[in-house]
Design a protein around this motif. Structure first.
Motif, PDB file in Angstrom:
ATOM      1  N   PRO A 139       0.780  -1.249   0.000  1.00 47.42           N
ATOM      2  CA  PRO A 139       0.000   0.000   0.000  1.00 47.42           C
ATOM      3  C   PRO A 139       0.803   1.286   0.000  1.00 47.42           C
ATOM      4  CG  PRO A 139      -0.152  -1.145   2.117  1.00 47.42           C
ATOM      5  CD  PRO A 139       0.494  -2.092   1.175  1.00 47.42           C
ATOM      6  N   ILE A 140       2.002   1.283   0.583  1.00 48.88           N
ATOM      7  CA  ILE A 140       2.765   2.535   0.645  1.00 48.88           C
ATOM      8  C   ILE A 140       3.059   3.055  -0.750  1.00 48.88           C
ATOM      9  CG2 ILE A 140       5.025   3.514   1.244  1.00 48.88           C
ATOM     10  CD1 ILE A 140       4.939   2.031   3.851  1.00 48.88           C
ATOM     11  N   GLN A 141       3.549   2.195  -1.624  1.00 48.32           N
ATOM     12  CA  GLN A 141       3.872   2.630  -2.978  1.00 48.32           C
ATOM     13  C   GLN A 141       2.620   3.033  -3.743  1.00 48.32           C
ATOM     14  OE1 GLN A 141       7.146   2.920  -4.232  1.00 48.32           O
ATOM     15  NE2 GLN A 141       5.952   4.152  -5.679  1.00 48.32           N
ATOM     16  N   MET A 142       1.525   2.314  -3.536  1.00 45.44           N
ATOM     17  CA  MET A 142       0.279   2.642  -4.232  1.00 45.44           C
ATOM     18  C   MET A 142      -0.208   4.049  -3.862  1.00 45.44           C
ATOM     19  SD  MET A 142      -0.453  -0.073  -6.107  1.00 45.44           S
ATOM     20  CE  MET A 142       1.333  -0.060  -6.352  1.00 45.44           C
TER      21      MET A 142
ATOM     22  N   VAL B   5      -2.105   4.396   5.765  1.00 46.38           N
ATOM     23  CA  VAL B   5      -2.013   5.465   6.766  1.00 46.38           C
ATOM     24  C   VAL B   5      -0.582   5.960   6.885  1.00 46.38           C
ATOM     25  CG1 VAL B   5      -2.188   5.974   9.239  1.00 46.38           C
ATOM     26  CG2 VAL B   5      -4.027   4.717   8.093  1.00 46.38           C
ATOM     27  N   ALA B   6       0.366   5.017   6.923  1.00 51.01           N
ATOM     28  CA  ALA B   6       1.780   5.404   7.032  1.00 51.01           C
ATOM     29  C   ALA B   6       2.205   6.265   5.848  1.00 51.01           C
ATOM     30  CB  ALA B   6       2.654   4.151   7.113  1.00 51.01           C
TER      31      ALA B   6
ATOM     32  N   LEU C  16       4.041   0.395   9.285  1.00 44.27           N
ATOM     33  CA  LEU C  16       3.400   1.031  10.432  1.00 44.27           C
ATOM     34  C   LEU C  16       3.681   2.529  10.437  1.00 44.27           C
ATOM     35  CD1 LEU C  16       4.332  -1.596  13.163  1.00 44.27           C
ATOM     36  CD2 LEU C  16       2.093  -1.266  12.120  1.00 44.27           C
ATOM     37  N   PRO C  17       2.676   3.358  10.770  1.00 47.34           N
ATOM     38  CA  PRO C  17       2.912   4.804  10.882  1.00 47.34           C
ATOM     39  C   PRO C  17       3.933   5.092  11.976  1.00 47.34           C
ATOM     40  CG  PRO C  17       0.556   4.286  10.887  1.00 47.34           C
ATOM     41  CD  PRO C  17       1.277   2.990  11.043  1.00 47.34           C
TER      42      PRO C  17
ATOM     43  N   GLN D 261      -5.155   7.255  15.138  1.00 44.23           N
ATOM     44  CA  GLN D 261      -5.276   6.143  16.072  1.00 44.23           C
ATOM     45  C   GLN D 261      -5.465   4.828  15.306  1.00 44.23           C
ATOM     46  OE1 GLN D 261      -8.234   6.892  19.279  1.00 44.23           O
ATOM     47  NE2 GLN D 261      -8.479   8.894  18.312  1.00 44.23           N
ATOM     48  N   LEU D 262      -4.677   3.833  15.647  1.00 45.32           N
ATOM     49  CA  LEU D 262      -4.830   2.510  15.058  1.00 45.32           C
ATOM     50  C   LEU D 262      -5.631   1.638  16.018  1.00 45.32           C
ATOM     51  CD1 LEU D 262      -1.231   1.859  13.639  1.00 45.32           C
ATOM     52  CD2 LEU D 262      -3.195   2.905  12.502  1.00 45.32           C
ATOM     53  N   CYS D 263      -6.830   1.251  15.607  1.00 45.16           N
ATOM     54  CA  CYS D 263      -7.739   0.506  16.480  1.00 45.16           C
ATOM     55  C   CYS D 263      -7.999  -0.864  15.882  1.00 45.16           C
ATOM     56  CB  CYS D 263      -9.062   1.264  16.633  1.00 45.16           C
ATOM     57  SG  CYS D 263      -8.866   2.962  17.254  1.00 45.16           S
TER      58      CYS D 263
END
Length: 489
Positions: free
Chosen positions: A15-18, A61-62, A96-97, A104-106
């Motif tokens: 996901p980061i690259q996307m 999110v990161a 991870l951010p 907030q990561l829930c």
């Protein structure tokens, strides 16, 4: 070899690259999307908020945090139980951010089943978006698994009633589009509800697709997309798969009274909000990476489809039959004729072209003594009749294994694997399975009993001490499934 190909496919849709490919900040101007889809948003005097839901949104999110940093003033992400621990264990802590992230990561929805944890997170998300104004930009991050992780039933519906309804539909063979159509009319935030409640804030939604064809109104049940379905459509789906005794009366009451329309703005107003919805990653991207991996390993390949669907057991039998035809056929064999049902429901010209490509590659493979890799992407369904444990990919592999043994296919000529790109196939700790024709050690009776009981996970756990199971751990992404059929003609 097939494991290396599948790993390349999964790596390509991290996901980061996307996100980085579709989000760029220059000064106060935020560029969203690419090409004709791109829009530019002036962040001057704008407050940025992030809401995320799905199996792949931790890395999203990161990435958003790395781009916008302190411009994000608040955020909530509904993510799978134990995914942070799993990412760290798999050496993917870069997803991870950072510690300075305000999002907030829930965690919740253990084994992809809505629970009190994700319900509480969904309530917090509702509270956040209802406070937004025209001075706010809401960036929503959506991926597969979002339907379970963004769960806010319309009162008086409860989590248990929702779980019974969706479980009953899934066991009866309802596909993901049908499931999500029902969910849209039984939950507040789905089917455009999130965008409606966020009005008048500007809404941008970045999507990792986990549904064949990338229909944005169905991915995570379309929280930011105008819903064109009706409560009558949801009732039709319920009555198609369930008896009147299996449908909870509260469900029918909510649908017949169309209670959702009383809780959020009409769909016409959702359209006026005009959220920007962009698919940033999909199964097709993963398949393209798999093709490249085959090329890098000097393996011939044919991409058969990115729309694999149908009942998992039947698809498994078709995979075995395709391998048999390739091993036993001649040059003009119509290898795909009658296989894979609606998956290959394409124009005559396209199907003829695919057949010719496959015929040419089979002949080249035989001539050069080179393996041929056939690639499939999509998502099958399982009609649950038994009480066993498994997932659609494991069920497909077990079905294929039984047929391969029936055909007496040689063990050194065929390898088949199928896995979920998210790393979780059904309520198990396996992503899928990898098999060769003779790996059941002649115990076909036990295999058939396991298949009839939908107990593929137990079967593969006991076979060769579980070595045929693919255990990747949660991968941080989710773009449906990848199936690989490797044949040495």
């Amino acid at each position: 070899m097939v494991k290396a190909i599948s790993q390349a496919a999964i790596k390509s849709v991290q996901p980061i690259q996307m996100v980085q490919n579709n989000l760029e900040l220059k000064g106060e101007l935020l560029k969203v999307g690419k090409g004709n889809q791109q829009q530019v948003i002036d962040l001057t005097q704008k407050r940025c908020h992030v809401v995320a839901y799905g199996k792949a949104v931790v890395g999203m999110v990161a990435a958003v945090h790395s781009i916008l940093g302190e411009k994000i003033v608040s955020g909530i992400a509904s993510i799978p139980t134990n995914i942070q621990k799993a990412l760290i264990a798999n050496g993917a802590q870069d997803l991870l951010p950072g510690p300075d992230s305000v999002v907030q990561l829930c965690e919740g929805a253990y084994m992809n089943i809505p629970d009190e944890a994700c319900l509480n997170t969904s309530i917090q998300i509702e509270e956040l978006i209802c406070q937004l104004s025209a001075q706010d930009l809401l960036i929503t991050l959506t991926s597969g698994g979002g339907s379970a992780l963004l769960c806010l039933p319309i009162p008086p519906l409860t989590l248990d009633i929702m779980a019974d309804t969706t479980r009953g539909l899934a066991k009866a063979g309802a596909n993901i589009v049908e499931l999500n159509t029902v969910r849209k009319h039984l939950e507040i935030l789905k089917g455009g509800g999130l965008a409606s409640l966020a009005h008048p804030a500007r809404v941008v939604n970045l999507i990792l697709s986990d549904i064949v064809g990338d229909p944005i109104d169905c991915i995570a049940s379309g929280p930011t997309v105008t819903d064109t379905s009706t409560s009558a459509d949801a009732i039709d789906i319920l009555e198609k798969y369930l008896t009147s005794q299996q449908i909870h009366p509260v469900v029918m009451d909510v649908l017949k009274r169309d209670l959702k329309s009383e809780m959020i703005r009409p769909q016409a107003e959702v359209a006026q909000v005009d959220p920007l919805n962009i698919v940033i990653g999909s199964n097709s991207i993963a398949l393209e990476a798999a093709v490249q991996a085959c090329h890098d390993h000097k393996i011939l390949s044919v991409l058969i489809t990115s729309s694999l669907c149908g009942e998992a057991q039947q698809v498994g039998r078709d995979m075995a039959e395709l391998a048999r035809r390739i091993l036993q056929g001649v040059g003009d064999t119509h290898y795909l004729e009658g296989l894979f049902g609606d998956t290959l429901d394409m124009s005559t010209e396209m199907k003829t072209s695919l057949e010719k490509e496959l015929q040419a590659e089979v002949q080249k493979s035989k001539k050069d003594n080179t393996p041929l890799c056939l690639l499939f992407g999509g998502e099958t369904t399982v009609h649950v009749m038994g009480s066993g444990k498994g997932g659609r990919n494991q069920e497909m592999c077990l079905s294929a294994l039984i047929s391969m043994e029936e055909f007496s296919l040689p063990d050194d000529k065929v390898v088949f694997c199928s896995l979920g790109t998210d790393g979780q196939d059904g309520p198990t700790d396996a992503a899928g399975a990898c098999i060769t024709p003779q790996c059941m050690l002649g115990n076909s009776l036990n295999a058939r009993l396991s298949l009839s009981n939908n107990d593929s996970y137990t079967y593969f756990s006991e076979l060769h001490e579980g070595k045929n199971l693919l255990r990747t751990g949660l991968t941080g992404t989710n773009v449906m499934d990848i199936s690989i059929l490797l044949v040495r003609p």
